[in-house]
Design an enzyme around this catalytic site. Structure first.
Site, short mmCIF file in Angstrom:
data_model
loop_
_atom_site.label_atom_id
_atom_site.label_comp_id
_atom_site.label_asym_id
_atom_site.label_seq_id
_atom_site.Cartn_x
_atom_site.Cartn_y
_atom_site.Cartn_z
N GLN A 137 1.47 -6.03 -2.70
CA GLN A 137 2.00 -6.11 -1.65
C GLN A 137 3.96 -5.09 -1.70
OE1 GLN A 137 1.37 -9.92 -3.44
NE2 GLN A 137 -0.63 -8.40 -2.87
N ASP A 176 0.83 -1.47 -0.38
CA ASP A 176 0.01 0.00 0.06
C ASP A 176 0.97 0.90 0.08
OD1 ASP A 176 -2.30 -2.07 0.82
OD2 ASP A 176 -2.43 -1.52 2.35
N ASN A 216 -5.57 -9.88 -3.59
CA ASN A 216 -5.26 -9.66 -2.32
C ASN A 216 -4.71 -9.20 -2.85
OD1 ASN A 216 -2.74 -10.32 -3.30
ND2 ASN A 216 -1.51 -11.06 -2.11
N GLY A 271 -10.81 -3.42 3.00
CA GLY A 271 -11.42 -1.81 4.12
C GLY A 271 -11.09 -1.86 4.94
N ARG A 272 -9.96 -2.83 5.75
CA ARG A 272 -9.14 -2.42 7.02
C ARG A 272 -8.66 -1.79 8.03
NH1 ARG A 272 -6.63 -8.44 7.62
NH2 ARG A 272 -5.73 -7.88 5.81
N THR A 299 -8.38 -2.98 -0.29
CA THR A 299 -9.30 -4.41 -0.91
C THR A 299 -10.36 -5.46 -0.04
OG1 THR A 299 -7.32 -5.50 -1.94
CG2 THR A 299 -8.78 -7.21 -1.07
N GLY A 303 -4.86 -3.99 -3.89
CA GLY A 303 -5.10 -3.27 -4.28
C GLY A 303 -4.96 -2.35 -4.47
N HIS A 304 -4.22 -1.47 -5.82
CA HIS A 304 -4.49 -0.71 -6.35
C HIS A 304 -4.76 1.04 -6.93
CE1 HIS A 304 -0.28 -3.59 -7.71
NE2 HIS A 304 -0.77 -3.30 -6.44
N THR A 305 -4.44 1.67 -6.05
CA THR A 305 -5.44 2.65 -6.33
C THR A 305 -4.88 3.79 -7.36
OG1 THR A 305 -6.41 2.59 -4.07
CG2 THR A 305 -6.86 4.52 -5.15
P1 GDP Z 1 -0.66 0.11 -3.42
O1 GDP Z 1 -1.46 -0.94 -2.80
O2 GDP Z 1 0.47 0.84 -3.47
O3 GDP Z 1 -0.57 0.51 -5.00
O4 GDP Z 1 -1.28 1.33 -3.17
P2 GDP Z 1 -2.95 1.82 -2.12
O5 GDP Z 1 -3.38 2.18 -3.31
O6 GDP Z 1 -3.38 0.40 -1.74
O7 GDP Z 1 -2.90 2.75 -1.59
C1 GDP Z 1 -2.40 4.06 -1.69
C2 GDP Z 1 -3.81 4.95 -0.66
O8 GDP Z 1 -2.91 6.09 -0.85
C3 GDP Z 1 -4.53 5.17 -1.85
O9 GDP Z 1 -5.39 5.77 -1.58
C4 GDP Z 1 -3.62 6.27 -2.87
O10 GDP Z 1 -5.13 6.83 -3.12
C5 GDP Z 1 -3.63 6.75 -1.71
N1 GDP Z 1 -2.25 7.50 -1.76
C6 GDP Z 1 -1.38 8.06 -3.18
N2 GDP Z 1 -0.23 8.30 -2.71
C7 GDP Z 1 -0.56 9.71 -2.36
C8 GDP Z 1 -0.29 10.92 -1.77
O11 GDP Z 1 1.22 10.95 -1.97
N3 GDP Z 1 -1.35 11.79 -0.91
C9 GDP Z 1 -2.09 11.10 -0.05
N4 GDP Z 1 -2.26 11.40 1.04
N5 GDP Z 1 -2.72 10.05 -1.05
C10 GDP Z 1 -1.58 9.01 -1.81
P1 IMO Z 2 -0.42 -3.77 -1.98
O1 IMO Z 2 -0.22 -5.27 -3.75
C1 IMO Z 2 -1.20 -4.80 1.73
C2 IMO Z 2 -1.25 -8.81 3.81
C3 IMO Z 2 -2.46 -8.99 4.39
C4 IMO Z 2 -1.53 -10.12 5.64
C5 IMO Z 2 -0.63 -10.84 4.55
C6 IMO Z 2 -1.12 -12.26 4.05
O2 IMO Z 2 -2.28 -3.24 -2.13
O3 IMO Z 2 0.18 -3.41 -1.16
P2 IMO Z 2 -2.78 -12.98 1.87
O4 IMO Z 2 -3.87 -12.60 1.31
O5 IMO Z 2 -1.82 -11.67 0.93
O6 IMO Z 2 -2.52 -14.19 1.60
O7 IMO Z 2 -2.20 -11.66 2.95
O8 IMO Z 2 -0.49 -9.70 3.37
N1 IMO Z 2 -1.36 -8.33 2.27
C7 IMO Z 2 -1.33 -6.63 1.52
N2 IMO Z 2 -1.10 -5.68 2.53
N3 IMO Z 2 -1.20 -4.46 0.82
C8 IMO Z 2 -1.63 -5.69 -0.02
O9 IMO Z 2 -1.29 -5.38 -1.61
C9 IMO Z 2 -1.51 -7.16 0.35
N4 IMO Z 2 -1.51 -7.93 -0.11
C10 IMO Z 2 -1.75 -8.37 1.22
O10 IMO Z 2 -2.96 -7.83 5.15
O11 IMO Z 2 -1.21 -9.53 6.10
MG MG Z 3 -2.87 -1.72 -1.78
#
Ligand code: GDP
Ligand code: IMO
Ligand code: MG
Length: 419
Positions: free
Chosen positions: A221, A13, A38, A299-300, A297, A40-42
């Site tokens: 991840q 994340d 698993n 909401g936790r 992914t 979630g890329h925003t």
């Molecule tokens: P990923 O899994 O690495 O793609 O990241 P996620 O999408 O799970 O989580 C990153 C969160 O931070 C998302 O809600 C993005 O929209 C948000 N985000 C990304 N870059 C920034 C930033 O520079 N500032 C803020 N405030 N939010 C960001």
């Molecule tokens: P992105 O690509 C953050 C975490 C889960 C759990 C552990 C194992 O969005 O960064 P799994 O479902 O893979 O067996 O879970 O890994 N986890 C993540 N945490 N971002 C993710 O993906 C994750 N994918 C799995 O929360 O701790």
């Molecule tokens: Mg993510």
């Protein structure tokens, strides 16, 4: 020609989706190399906020070719939902190709994930319950079903055989379940998967390299969730590190150029497991609230803490990071003193590395830096950011001995500065 890799350096994340989307204009092909739904890329652009799980983050760029590589595991139901969600947007999706060697997440894999977590009780991994672990277990156990198997005449037969094996394990767990509806939906969803071209992605990528195409490998991840190098057993079930891009796409190490390592200006973790710099006070709460730290992914709520330099250095070394990208600097605005973990206290000794015993409790040792009050989200130029923010970036660059080439100050494509 270049193959670059982009991956997370913390516990996921970090903002990988946002940056892959931003960088896609420089590449012909975006290829996901491991993990599954698993992730979630925003992505945020033109007033749209969209979360991708299996589909590469280059999907909203006209002309880009997106590949789901052999290292990825696919749940046809989630994949179908992702396609529907994209079709509901006012943006066209670009080309999507899927490796025949990518493994399928079966309905019973999801049930096994839930059963295993339930049996672990308070020691659970905190899995996303998407069936990731059991699917990779069947892959390494040489029992898995792959995308290329779907059209085989004996597919149903092989599915039934594997399902029966899973049912025996579920019985062992004494786990109650209702499979019928899930299974029905799963088979229906295979039709959506079949609408896309299934390819031998390693051949496709070799040709692309030969003809001078630029490729970006997208990780999921983060390094501290890697099956080998993460905080085992509180990890995911794939190699999230740069080496995973070689095995997850069939690209040789000598074809790789840059390794982009993404990190947040602080740390978050979702799920169980050690987190040395975790905050349990109002600062941690503040980071979670301002950073909107809820899993994309599941909401936790994400656990929040200060940045951890020994862990980041470890991740930089394992991945051979050539360029760093710092995300969410804006979230630190308004904090008087920013703490940076430089060492750990481990059994009364001051150490500067992440030891094998990381799960047994490391006490972080912090250095304190001056914070800033100004809002960064509306900055037009990085040069206009407060001095303390520039000092924070320079401090990290010095400590990490790697240039920070992108600074992100908001979720939108536009809130991105190149240095
Ligand atoms: P990923 O899994 O690495 O793609 O990241 P996620 O999408 O799970 O989580 C990153 C969160 O931070 C998302 O809600 C993005 O929209 C948000 N985000 C990304 N870059 C920034 C930033 O520079 N500032 C803020 N405030 N939010 C960001
Ligand atoms: P992105 O690509 C953050 C975490 C889960 C759990 C552990 C194992 O969005 O960064 P799994 O479902 O893979 O067996 O879970 O890994 N986890 C993540 N945490 N971002 C993710 O993906 C994750 N994918 C799995 O929360 O701790
Ligand atoms: Mg993510």
């Amino acid at each position: 020609m270049a193959v670059d890799v982009l991956l997370g350096l913390q516990w996921g994340d970090e903002g990988k989706g946002k940056i892959v989307d931003v960088l896609t204009t420089n590449y012909d092909i975006i290829a996901r190399f491991q993990g599954g739904p698993n992730a979630g890329h925003t992505l945020e652009f033109d007033g749209i906020k969209h979360v991708l799980h299996t589909i590469p983050s280059g999907i909203f760029h006209k002309g880009a070719i997106n590949i789901i590589g052999n290292g990825v595991v696919i749940d046809p139901i989630i994949f179908e939902n992702e396609i529907k969600a994209i079709n509901n947007l006012d943006v066209e999706m670009s080309e999507l190709l899927i490796s025949k060697k990518a493994h399928l997440i079966l309905p019973t894999h999801k049930l096994l994930d839930a059963a295993s977590e339930k049996a672990k009780g308070k020691n659970k991994i905190g899995s996303t319950l998407k069936g990731i672990g059991p699917t990779y277990m069947d892959k390494t156990g040489r029992n898995g079903l792959r995308v290329g198997d779907i059209s085989a005449a004996n597919f149903k037969e092989r599915y039934e055989k594997l399902k029966q094996k899973h049912i025996q394990i579920l019985n062992f767990y004494d786990f109650e379940y209702d499979l019928k509806e899930l299974e029905l939906k799963w088979f229906e969803s295979l039709n959506t998967l079949k609408e896309f071209e299934h390819i031998e992605s390693e051949h496709y990528l070799h040709n692309a390299i030969k003809t001078g195409k630029n490729i970006l490998a997208e990780g999921a991840q983060g390094t501290l969730l890697d099956i080998d190098f993460g905080s085992y057993p509180f990890v995911t079930s794939s190699n999230t590190i740069a080496a995973g891009a070689c095995t997850g796409l069939g690209i040789a190490p000598n074809k790789m150029k840059d390794v982009f390592g993404i990190f947040k200006a602080y740390c978050t973790r979702v799920g169980s497991g050690p987190f040395p710099t975790e905050l349990f006070d109002e600062v941690g709460e503040h980071l979670g609230k301002v950073g909107n730290e809820f899993g994309a992914t599941t909401g936790r709520p994400r656990r929040c803490g200060w940045i951890d330099l020994p862990a980041l250095k470890y991740a930089i070394n394992i991945n051979g990071v050539t360029k760093l990208m710092m995300m969410k600097g804006d979230v630190l605005s308004g904090i008087d003193k920013i703490k940076v973990c430089t060492h750990y206290n481990f059994n009364g000794e001051k150490i500067d590395y992440l030891p094998f015993e990381a799960n047994d409790g490391l006490t972080p040792i912090f250095e304190e830096l001056e914070g800033w009050q100004e809002d960064l989200m509306s900055l037009d130029n990085l040069a206009d950011a407060p001095k303390e923010f520039h000092d924070y970036i320079s401090y990290l660059e010095r400590e990490l001995e790697t240039p920070i080439t992108i600074v992100s100050v908001g979720p939108d494509r536009k809130q991105t500065f190149f240095r």
